[in-house]
Write an enzyme that holds these catalytic residues in place. Structure first.
Site, mmCIF file in Angstrom:
data_model
loop_
_atom_site.group_PDB
_atom_site.id
_atom_site.type_symbol
_atom_site.label_atom_id
_atom_site.label_comp_id
_atom_site.label_asym_id
_atom_site.label_seq_id
_atom_site.Cartn_x
_atom_site.Cartn_y
_atom_site.Cartn_z
ATOM 1 N N VAL A 1 0.453 -0.854 -0.280
ATOM 2 C CA VAL A 1 0.475 0.045 -0.325
ATOM 3 C C VAL A 1 1.074 1.733 -0.259
ATOM 4 O O VAL A 1 2.221 1.179 1.429
ATOM 5 C CB VAL A 1 -1.085 0.080 1.239
ATOM 6 C CG1 VAL A 1 -2.089 1.038 1.531
ATOM 7 C CG2 VAL A 1 -1.896 -0.950 1.121
ATOM 8 N N ASP B 1 -11.772 -11.856 8.518
ATOM 9 C CA ASP B 1 -9.763 -12.112 9.053
ATOM 10 C C ASP B 1 -9.828 -10.661 10.193
ATOM 11 O O ASP B 1 -9.831 -10.083 10.005
ATOM 12 C CB ASP B 1 -9.205 -11.780 7.932
ATOM 13 C CG ASP B 1 -7.689 -11.548 8.379
ATOM 14 O OD1 ASP B 1 -7.353 -12.329 9.464
ATOM 15 O OD2 ASP B 1 -6.536 -11.094 7.803
#
Length: 729
Positions: free
Chosen positions: A419, A530
């Site tokens: 990212v 998650d």
């Protein structure tokens, strides 16, 4: 004629361009002098003016006139040629026989060129031996490779004026190729040498110097050093440096004749100026055009009406017409030049058109390979188009926004990609996720994240702004969340914005509300699968944003569970899901329970500092409460800020979320309501339990944990849960 003028114009343009972009060493002139010896680059005297330490020249001023030396070999340099040779003064080898006054003596070993870019020239050197009754053997590291014998003069005298080396008191031999070390073994074993008092001498020597420059070969016996020719080449490991600084009109070739400088890093190469150019090929603009027209004989073999015109790399002989004919030629040349210009413009336009078509086809190829068709298909099932759901970004805009994905812009890295922080043209700050190269196994996960995020509109869920599928590696564009992850906030000290109880309680309520929205309020129920503190981001006001939907799944409203390959993160993974492979909304509730415990204790979900049976935070929390040590494990900041009844209420809620029986866990709606009740100090029945009631729940759960935790740990350690599609736990 016209074609020649056009070519001259194009070549001149290319020359100007190459000079404009060429590299040059601003601190070195490319040539130095020591005494009367010229030192051209890649050799040099000053630091930074030679290509490698082997090519460093020292200029010794202590010997009268300045003399250059190869620094690493300590050999005096006589001259250097850019054709790949240099002459040096090389020590003679000698052997003196034993006599009445002293024992036999022998000279020291020769200088070794091993591991250097130099070797002895086979074509320029010969091996000579001077002496009476001489046996001279020439040895290398592999053994004897050459040798010669000489007999004594019948008069047992040394000729005073000898210009030949024919085996009488002098012999010679050729040497092998690529020689970099040798030893001259000189002994007197033949003829009547036992009575001689002279020493024997032997060495490599420059053949031309020995045969043409000496009037008497036996002068060598009075010399301690003789000229020897070395070949030099540049190691291929320096090829990138040479290619940056070499002349535009030069060619570099490997020693084996290949023009490719890629491959074996132990290979060597040399450079030469192209035909029609002269100078130093190792310097920018070092090879200059030869003006062949300076030679009056250049066009003499033709009619006298022809004149010489110099061009790059050669020359032309053109008819020398009168003034009118010359004007016609100029007009024709200009016309042809304009025609060539139009041809060039037309060719360039055609090239751009073809390139644009290829780019479009390539983008279509990447769009299909990166799941564009699958994305359109899934989104079209909701009667919406890709453009309406998310924005398709241009790859060039995202490259510019991230400074070509500069490593300094990296916000984080994970199993699915990296990212980067970026700024769009309109000034908006975004986070650009550069996924790893998508294969068929990961394609569904990538498309799944895009589809799910495109359907979510919640203030506590990270917002997907768009994607780019037209390049080799797909890109996702999110809103920028500036304050990192909840995990960083909890486990790294932040004195400016400490993790107070109020902030922890608010973050827990926001995450619970986001999960409640995903489970119950979204158009189709969504299981995150998650939930963990590293997937919870904090915005500029430290509001929670649930992120990373790569493994999330949406299900039909009437569906109760998903049967999938076990995926998740160890420490947050629902033991019931681990054993059954059936993921329900209560599996997200379990993971949220671990997050609640992290908020209460400040501990990590998995820690090697705790005992083996308590490495899991959930197990550690249950055991601590069973032993009435709840307040011993609560984070000091929480103990300072919160009331005991608030801590007990949230701890009770965490225990209910961690129940091994999924059916007994509360829904995220119930969790959200109870957290909101704690926030507003409204005592609902579920949060008004006293400590004894809480102890009962703990005891019941601990019995379940004792039965399951050991087997779960053994399964995880043995890799039962791993699969080709599972994420690391």
């Amino acid at each position: 004629m016209g074609m020649t003028v056009g070519m001259v114009f194009l070549l001149w343009s290319m020359n100007v361009f190459m000079k404009a972009v060429g590299l040059a060493n601003s601190s070195c002139s490319g040539v130095a002098f020591c005494g009367n010896v010229t030192i051209p680059y890649p050799f040099g005297i000053e630091p930074g003016c030679y290509i490698d330490d082997w090519f460093a020249i020292g200029c010794n001023h202590t010997l009268g006139s300045p003399k250059p030396f190869l620094r690493r070999l300590d050999l005096e340099v006589l001259d250097i040629s850019l054709e790949g040779t240099l002459r040096v003064n090389y020590p003679m080898s000698w052997w003196c026989p034993m006599n009445e006054t002293k024992n036999a003596t022998r000279s020291a070993e020769n200088v070794s060129l091993a591991s250097s870019p130099f070797y002895f020239s086979k074509s320029r050197n010969i091996f000579i031996a001077m002496g009476c009754g001489n046996l001279a053997l020439f040895r290398s590291s592999v053994g004897t490779i050459a040798g010669c014998m000489s007999v004594c003069d019948v008069k047992d005298t040394i000729p005073t004026n000898s210009s030949s080396c024919n085996g009488i008191d002098c012999c010679k031999s050729t040497i092998p190729s690529d020689l970099d070390v040798f030893t001259a073994d000189i002994t007197g074993k033949y003829g009547n040498f036992t009575g001689a008092k002279d020493c024997n001498y032997g060495s490599l020597v420059d053949q031309k110097w020995f045969e043409e420059n000496l009037t008497n070969h036996f002068e060598v016996k009075t010399m301690s050093q003789v000229p020897v020719v070395l070949n030099w080449e540049i190691n291929e490991s320096l090829s990138s440096l040479v290619m940056k600084s070499k002349s535009s009109y030069s060619t570099c070739q490997l020693a084996n004749g290949s023009s490719s400088l890629l491959g074996n890093m132990s290979a060597t190469f040399t450079c030469t100026c192209d035909f029609g150019f002269e100078g130093n090929p190792y310097l920018v603009n070092g090879c200059q055009d030869i003006d062949e027209c300076a030679d009056p004989e250049s066009c003499r073999f033709l009619d006298l009406q022809y004149r010489c015109v110099n061009i790059l790399g050669g020359f032309d002989c053109l008819p020398d017409f009168d003034h009118k004919s010359r004007n016609k030629i100029i007009i024709i040349g200009i016309s042809i030049g304009i025609g060539l210009l139009f041809l060039f413009v037309g060719g360039w336009w055609s090239y751009k058109v073809v390139k644009k078509r290829k780019d479009i086809k390539l983008k279509e190829k990447f769009f299909k390979r990166n799941g564009g068709l699958l994305l359109q298909q899934q989104l079209s099932s909701s009667d919406v188009t890709v453009e309406k759901m998310i924005k398709l970004f241009n790859s060039k805009d995202l490259e510019k926004a991230t400074d070509n994905f500069n490593v300094n812009r990296i916000l984080g890295q994970g199993g699915q990609g990296t990212v980067y922080k970026g700024m769009l043209i309109d000034g908006k700050i975004v986070a650009v996720k550069k996924s790893k190269v998508i294969d068929e196994g990961k394609l569904e996960e990538f498309v799944n994240e895009v589809v799910i995020l495109s359907q979510i509109n919640h203030r506590n869920v990270v917002k997907l702004l768009g994607c780019c599928l037209e390049i080799e590696v797909p890109l996702l564009v999110y809103e920028f969340i500036p304050n990192g992850t909840l995990s960083q906030y909890l486990h790294n000290q932040n004195e400016e914005f400490p993790a107070t109880w109020d902030m922890r309680l608010r973050i827990a309520t926001e995450v619970a509300g986001a999960l409640f929205y995903l489970h119950s309020a979204a158009s189709t129920p969504i299981y995150h699968r998650d939930i963990k503190t590293t997937n919870i981001l904090l915005d500029d006001k430290y509001r929670a944003k649930v992120a990373d939907f790569g493994t999330s799944r949406s299900i039909a409203i009437d569906q109760t569970h998903l049967t999938t390959t076990v995926q998740g993160t160890y420490g947050y993974l629902d033991p019931e899901y681990f054993q059954s492979s059936q993921f329900t909304e209560k599996s997200d509730v379990y993971s949220f329970g671990v997050v609640l415990v992290e908020l209460l204790t400040g501990e990590k979900a998995i820690s090697s500092t705790r005992t083996k049976e308590c490495r899991s935070l959930a197990t550690y929390f249950i055991h601590s409460m069973e032993e009435n040590k709840l307040f011993d494990i609560i984070d000091a900041r929480v103990m300072k800020d919160a009331k005991q009844e608030e801590i007990i209420a949230v701890a009770n809620l965490a225990i209910m979320c961690l129940d091994l029986n999924g059916k007994k866990r509360p829904t995220m709606k119930e969790v959200t309501m109870q957290l909101e009740a704690v926030q507003t100090l409204q005592k609902t029945p579920n949060v008004q339990q006293n400590y004894e009631e809480l102890e009962y729940v703990i005891t019941e759960m601990h019995e379940q944990w004792d039965a399951v935790s050991t087997s779960t740990m053994s399964h995880v350690n043995s890799g039962v849960a791993s699969s080709s599609g599972a994420r690391p736990m």
